[in-house]
Design an enzyme around this catalytic site. Structure first.
Site, PDB file in Angstrom:
ATOM      1  N   GLU A 109      -2.008 -12.509  -3.064  1.00  0.00           N
ATOM      2  CA  GLU A 109      -1.280 -11.558  -2.221  1.00  0.00           C
ATOM      3  C   GLU A 109      -1.613 -11.923  -0.779  1.00  0.00           C
ATOM      4  O   GLU A 109      -2.707 -11.668  -0.292  1.00  0.00           O
ATOM      5  CB  GLU A 109      -1.700 -10.109  -2.506  1.00  0.00           C
ATOM      6  CG  GLU A 109      -0.799  -9.105  -1.807  1.00  0.00           C
ATOM      7  CD  GLU A 109      -1.428  -7.732  -1.592  1.00  0.00           C
ATOM      8  OE1 GLU A 109      -0.676  -6.785  -1.305  1.00  0.00           O
ATOM      9  OE2 GLU A 109      -2.660  -7.598  -1.673  1.00  0.00           O
TER      10      GLU A 109
ATOM     11  N   ASP B 204      -5.497  -8.252 -12.284  1.00  0.00           N
ATOM     12  CA  ASP B 204      -5.504  -8.046 -10.838  1.00  0.00           C
ATOM     13  C   ASP B 204      -6.957  -8.140 -10.367  1.00  0.00           C
ATOM     14  O   ASP B 204      -7.807  -7.347 -10.782  1.00  0.00           O
ATOM     15  CB  ASP B 204      -4.938  -6.650 -10.539  1.00  0.00           C
ATOM     16  CG  ASP B 204      -4.294  -6.562  -9.179  1.00  0.00           C
ATOM     17  OD1 ASP B 204      -4.816  -7.178  -8.236  1.00  0.00           O
ATOM     18  OD2 ASP B 204      -3.268  -5.850  -9.068  1.00  0.00           O
TER      19      ASP B 204
ATOM     20  N   ASP C  50      -5.736  -9.735  -5.005  1.00  0.00           N
ATOM     21  CA  ASP C  50      -5.453  -8.679  -4.038  1.00  0.00           C
ATOM     22  C   ASP C  50      -5.913  -9.077  -2.633  1.00  0.00           C
ATOM     23  O   ASP C  50      -7.028  -9.598  -2.467  1.00  0.00           O
ATOM     24  CB  ASP C  50      -6.212  -7.420  -4.489  1.00  0.00           C
ATOM     25  CG  ASP C  50      -5.830  -6.181  -3.717  1.00  0.00           C
ATOM     26  OD1 ASP C  50      -4.653  -5.812  -3.757  1.00  0.00           O
ATOM     27  OD2 ASP C  50      -6.715  -5.589  -3.067  1.00  0.00           O
TER      28      ASP C  50
ATOM     29  N   HIS D 125       3.955  -2.116  -6.731  1.00  0.00           N
ATOM     30  CA  HIS D 125       3.421  -0.751  -6.726  1.00  0.00           C
ATOM     31  C   HIS D 125       3.184  -0.209  -5.318  1.00  0.00           C
ATOM     32  O   HIS D 125       2.799   0.948  -5.169  1.00  0.00           O
ATOM     33  CB  HIS D 125       2.116  -0.732  -7.529  1.00  0.00           C
ATOM     34  CG  HIS D 125       1.059  -1.582  -6.892  1.00  0.00           C
ATOM     35  ND1 HIS D 125       1.172  -2.962  -6.817  1.00  0.00           N
ATOM     36  CD2 HIS D 125      -0.089  -1.266  -6.259  1.00  0.00           C
ATOM     37  CE1 HIS D 125       0.126  -3.441  -6.161  1.00  0.00           C
ATOM     38  NE2 HIS D 125      -0.659  -2.447  -5.818  1.00  0.00           N
ATOM     39  N   ASP D 126       3.352  -1.041  -4.296  1.00  0.00           N
ATOM     40  CA  ASP D 126       3.186  -0.592  -2.905  1.00  0.00           C
ATOM     41  C   ASP D 126       4.526  -0.394  -2.200  1.00  0.00           C
ATOM     42  O   ASP D 126       4.554   0.062  -1.052  1.00  0.00           O
ATOM     43  CB  ASP D 126       2.407  -1.647  -2.092  1.00  0.00           C
ATOM     44  CG  ASP D 126       0.981  -1.852  -2.570  1.00  0.00           C
ATOM     45  OD1 ASP D 126       0.383  -0.898  -3.121  1.00  0.00           O
ATOM     46  OD2 ASP D 126       0.462  -2.970  -2.382  1.00  0.00           O
TER      47      ASP D 126
HETATM   48  O1  TEU Z   1      -2.335  -4.062  -0.804  1.00  0.00           O
HETATM   49  C1  TEU Z   1      -2.546  -4.696   0.418  1.00  0.00           C
HETATM   50  C2  TEU Z   1      -2.125  -3.968   1.578  1.00  0.00           C
HETATM   51  O2  TEU Z   1      -2.346  -4.439   2.688  1.00  0.00           O
HETATM   52  C3  TEU Z   1      -1.481  -2.658   1.388  1.00  0.00           C
HETATM   53  O3  TEU Z   1      -2.330  -1.671   1.804  1.00  0.00           O
HETATM   54  C4  TEU Z   1      -0.239  -2.590   2.098  1.00  0.00           C
HETATM   55  O4  TEU Z   1      -0.425  -2.802   3.459  1.00  0.00           O
HETATM   56  C5  TEU Z   1       0.347  -1.255   1.913  1.00  0.00           C
HETATM   57  O5  TEU Z   1       0.221  -0.862   0.591  1.00  0.00           O
HETATM   58  C6  TEU Z   1       1.795  -1.285   2.227  1.00  0.00           C
HETATM   59  O6  TEU Z   1       2.247  -0.043   1.910  1.00  0.00           O
HETATM   60  C7  TEU Z   1      -3.226  -4.271  -1.828  1.00  0.00           C
HETATM   61  C8  TEU Z   1      -2.805  -3.485  -3.041  1.00  0.00           C
HETATM   62  O7  TEU Z   1      -1.579  -3.982  -3.498  1.00  0.00           O
HETATM   63  C9  TEU Z   1      -2.770  -2.027  -2.692  1.00  0.00           C
HETATM   64  O8  TEU Z   1      -2.297  -1.241  -3.739  1.00  0.00           O
HETATM   65  C10 TEU Z   1      -4.172  -1.620  -2.324  1.00  0.00           C
HETATM   66  O9  TEU Z   1      -4.178  -0.302  -1.860  1.00  0.00           O
HETATM   67  C11 TEU Z   1      -4.773  -2.516  -1.252  1.00  0.00           C
HETATM   68  O10 TEU Z   1      -4.548  -3.903  -1.485  1.00  0.00           O
HETATM   69  C12 TEU Z   1      -6.264  -2.346  -1.203  1.00  0.00           C
HETATM   70  O11 TEU Z   1      -6.870  -2.914  -2.325  1.00  0.00           O
END
Ligand code: TEU
Ligand code: CA
Length: 543
Positions: free
Chosen positions: A243, A99, A200, A317-318
């Site tokens: 992403e 990542d 990311d 994971h989000d």
């Molecule tokens: O996520 C991108 C992002 O925009 C997220 O914050 C998303 O909007 C949110 O999680 C939705 O619930 C990436 C990663 O996947 C995330 O884990 C990180 O927190 C974020 O970038 C910052 O690096």
């Protein structure tokens, strides 16, 4: 037929290392833990692991705040452990996808530590600074995690930009030195033998902070093409996936142009927003409209044909657990988890499985003090301060909180679900006594075995990888069905999204050669109806 690539034919498994397997009893998953579970993943049949960040990090955003790109956080292990993981996975034909968090670093990264020392420091321009007067930020850009995106540094008399937490300052991609340092770091990882990268929030690197443009900035694709040329294109057949939150099919054709100038594929999120109220963001909920889901997924299936490559995912994971979100995590948990898997794995694109999805793991409903995620906790605080009723705030958290995905992997019904011999960093989902891997592996009708079969079918039938997509029964309010066609071979997938029996004139599309490849009910098939969450995949040979 289009260009064949290993990364079109494989299935990727995402590991969130903190929550996968602890090996030393400190309650936090680690690299040695992952190594000990590689046989499990090989048994499942996946060909690559996307590893959420394991680099050195203060863990403010659990690894998405990196303080050293070229070292492993001691919490997860050492560089030797990482090399061992790459090697051990390789022995099982599994590649490791790192990542890459390139939009921002941790504020504890040496670059930022230097940058803060003075405006004439050579690293100052590695980040996005704007003059100002304390108390009046340059503009009203906000951080994804709440509040202003600008943070005042008194010693410097300037604000720096952070689109995420204040501990995640945004890098200045307009500075060629930043870009060069990043490329050498990536090349160092390529030398170590990684199989690819997930990038990311890569859609943000072309930002124009003064004009409040964050995603899809004017120089975005210029930067990505340079990045790809200086790094990925030198590596051997890397899988690269961006992403890309704001992508449309047109934009995706740039990101994953088959000429290899940018990435292999994109994560697009259009379907992910379908249960959100228009324009209000993730926390304000509305029910999923199946017709909209059909429209959106079908659009991505057909429009990228031959011109770009999809990633297929329900979870990461989000995101909340799909079986709780668009399936049924009660009576029909097993049926609906299998149905959702069938729908996705039959499509054109590379499927991603998020850890525990293959066991049918579900969302949780914890007390606020039991949650850990920075985004979730900020949201709670903000809404409570604004006077929202607590039960409403909690409903949003139950439905959408990122910790739904981050509870420990449920391996067995022993202490802490077999995740750790100590105390897990976040509470284990109490349903681990029933939902766990040991049960799944023993039971031939389990969700786990169903995923194994889906993965195997993709290996056995080229049509699942390369076939053309067509939506069938488009007007049916309860059923999502489609065909995939390659030469004389055709796959037909039918999925009932309702918790009750529905009628469907299947014969219209079923030829006499039809053979059932997979289904989530094992008893006799009714001809023209589908039971609750029923899913079937047929193979037909048409001449
Ligand atoms: O996520 C991108 C992002 O925009 C997220 O914050 C998303 O909007 C949110 O999680 C939705 O619930 C990436 C990663 O996947 C995330 O884990 C990180 O927190 C974020 O970038 C910052 O690096
Ligand atoms: Ca550990």
């Amino acid at each position: 037929m289009e260009q064949q690539e290993w990364w079109k034919e494989t299935v990727v498994y995402q590991i969130y290392p903190r929550s996968f397997q602890d090996s030393n009893g400190d309650g936090i998953g680690d690299l040695r833990g992952i190594i000990s579970r590689l046989d499990y993943l090989q048994h499942l049949g996946i060909g690559a692991i996307w590893l959420s960040p394991v680099c050195k990090s203060p863990q403010d955003d659990y690894g998405y705040d990196i303080s050293d790109y070229q070292d492993i956080d001691p919490m997860f292990g050492s560089l030797e452990d990482m090399e061992a993981l790459i090697h051990e996975a390789g022995k099982r034909d599994i590649r490791i996808i790192m990542d890459l968090v390139l939009n921002h670093t941790s504020d504890e990264h040496p670059w930022f530590q230097e940058a803060k020392k003075g405006k004439d420091n050579p690293y100052h321009d590695y980040y996005v600074w704007r003059d100002g007067i304390e108390g009046t930020p340059p503009n009203d850009l906000t951080s994804t995690f709440g509040g202003s995106a600008w943070e005042w540094v008194p010693e410097i008399g300037q604000y720096y930009l952070h689109l995420f937490s204040v501990k995640q300052p945004d890098l200045n991609w307009a500075n060629p030195k930043v870009r060069q340092d990043i490329y050498s770091m990536i090349n160092w990882w390529i030398e170590k033998g990684v199989g690819g990268f997930r990038l990311d929030v890569i859609d943000l690197i072309g930002k124009e902070a003064d004009f409040k443009i964050t995603g899809n900035g004017p120089l975005l694709h210029e930067y990505i093409r340079e990045l790809s040329k200086e790094t990925f294109q030198k590596g051997k057949e890397l899988l690269t996936v961006g992403e890309t939150w704001g992508a449309t099919p047109e934009i995706a054709k740039l990101y994953s142009n088959p000429d290899g100038s940018e990435f292999s594929m994109v994560f697009q999120f259009e379907h992910i927003g379908l249960d959100e109220q228009e324009g209000r963001g993730k926390w304000d909920l509305k029910p999923l409209d199946l017709m909209e889901l059909k429209d959106v997924l079908s659009k991505w299936q057909t429009e990228l044909k031959g011109e770009a490559w999809n990633s297929l995912f329900w979870n990461n994971h989000d995101l909340p657990r799909i079986v709780s979100r668009w399936g049924n995590d009660g009576e029909f948990r097993v049926e609906s988890a299998k149905m959702l898997a069938t729908l996705l794995h039959g499509m054109r694109g590379t499927p991603y499985i998020y850890q525990g999805e293959e066991l049918g793991m579900t969302n949780v409903q914890y007390e606020i003090k039991e949650y850990r995620d920075i985004e979730l906790l900020r949201f709670y605080k903000e809404r409570m301060e604004k006077g929202y009723p607590e039960h409403e705030v909690m409903e949003s958290i139950y439905a959408k909180g990122r910790d739904n995905a981050r509870t420990p992997m449920q391996w067995d019904d022993s202490h802490q679900a077999g995740f750790t011999t100590g105390e897990a960093w976040i509470k284990v989902n109490p349903n681990y006594t029933e939902i766990h891997d040991a049960e799944n592996v023993q039971n031939p009708d389990s969700i786990f075995h169903y995923y194994r079969q889906l993965i195997q079918l993709r290996k056995d039938h080229e049509v699942i990888v390369y076939g053309d997509y067509e939506l069938i029964f488009p007007e049916h309010p309860d059923v999502f069905a489609y065909t995939r066609t390659l030469h004389e071979n055709q796959i037909m997938v039918v999925c009932n999204f309702r918790g009750e029996t529905v009628q469907l004139p299947l014969q219209e599309h079923l030829s006499s050669s039809a053979k059932l490849l997979l289904a989530n009910y094992t008893d006799m098939l009714p001809d023209n109806e589908l039971r609750a969450y029923e899913a079937r995949m047929y193979l037909m040979q048409n001449n």
